[in-house]
Design a protein around this motif. Sequence first.
Motif, mmCIF file in Angstrom:
data_model
loop_
_atom_site.group_PDB
_atom_site.id
_atom_site.type_symbol
_atom_site.label_atom_id
_atom_site.label_comp_id
_atom_site.label_asym_id
_atom_site.label_seq_id
_atom_site.Cartn_x
_atom_site.Cartn_y
_atom_site.Cartn_z
ATOM 1 N N LYS A 127 7.497 3.169 -5.551
ATOM 2 C CA LYS A 127 7.956 1.846 -5.955
ATOM 3 C C LYS A 127 8.980 1.972 -7.094
ATOM 4 O O LYS A 127 9.098 3.009 -7.731
ATOM 5 N N THR A 142 0.263 -2.271 -3.589
ATOM 6 C CA THR A 142 0.364 -0.830 -3.836
ATOM 7 C C THR A 142 -0.993 -0.205 -3.519
ATOM 8 O O THR A 142 -1.952 -0.907 -3.200
ATOM 9 N N TYR A 172 2.813 3.685 -5.560
ATOM 10 C CA TYR A 172 3.254 3.824 -4.172
ATOM 11 C C TYR A 172 2.770 2.656 -3.318
ATOM 12 O O TYR A 172 1.718 2.076 -3.588
ATOM 13 N N ASN A 173 3.528 2.360 -2.256
ATOM 14 C CA ASN A 173 3.040 1.394 -1.274
ATOM 15 C C ASN A 173 2.213 2.131 -0.221
ATOM 16 O O ASN A 173 2.011 3.347 -0.307
ATOM 17 N N GLU A 194 5.623 5.298 -0.145
ATOM 18 C CA GLU A 194 6.983 5.195 -0.683
ATOM 19 C C GLU A 194 6.875 4.815 -2.156
ATOM 20 O O GLU A 194 6.139 3.898 -2.516
ATOM 21 N N ASN A 239 2.816 3.083 2.661
ATOM 22 C CA ASN A 239 3.541 4.129 3.395
ATOM 23 C C ASN A 239 3.901 5.318 2.500
ATOM 24 O O ASN A 239 4.706 6.155 2.873
#
Length: 195
Positions: A93, A70, A86-87, A91, A89
């Motif tokens: 989690k 992350t 978030y990762n 996105e 990208n």
Amino acid sequence: MMRSFSVIFLFLFSVTCNAKNLAIDPDNLFPQVKLETSMGVIIVELDRIRAPLTVDNFLTYVVSGEYDDTIFHRVVSEFIVQGGGYNENFELKKVNENIVNESGNGLKNEIGTIAMAKERHPHSANRQFFFNVNDNTSLDPGRKWGYTVFGAITEGQEVVDAMALVTTDYSDVMGWEDVPLEPIMLIKASLLPAL
């Protein structure tokens, strides 16, 4: 009143069961977690006496590998370094249930502490956390709910201090400022053996 008590009881029961299922030692009152980041290693000691729900929630994400890979997505100089949600990208989690706010536990949002991020609702914290890089008394409870502090850095304060100095900017993807231009990765989070 009875309904609120029942909801809190069920939540406590589910957190406890989840912790047991993941082999988190309930007798370790001050578990330590190692955070391996792209800028260095941080070790935090958690306080299960003052913030038992928050610690077990955090450890659930740690031992299930949910914090691995992350980013620290929000860095506000002389304030906080926030991550865990978030990762790379951006996105979001997977999020477990929200937890009960434990900000009235006596622990303060002081430099070198770790606390749970939340939304406006007091009991909306789930997986995102932040490091205080200043004494942030405005985040402590007063006439309103505060942000729950649940541990402190024991090693790697210099790593967090360096994170707080990275260059940030507005992100079209996130829709807010204070996003590091170069991603700061949380590569791996692991529960250390009990002392």
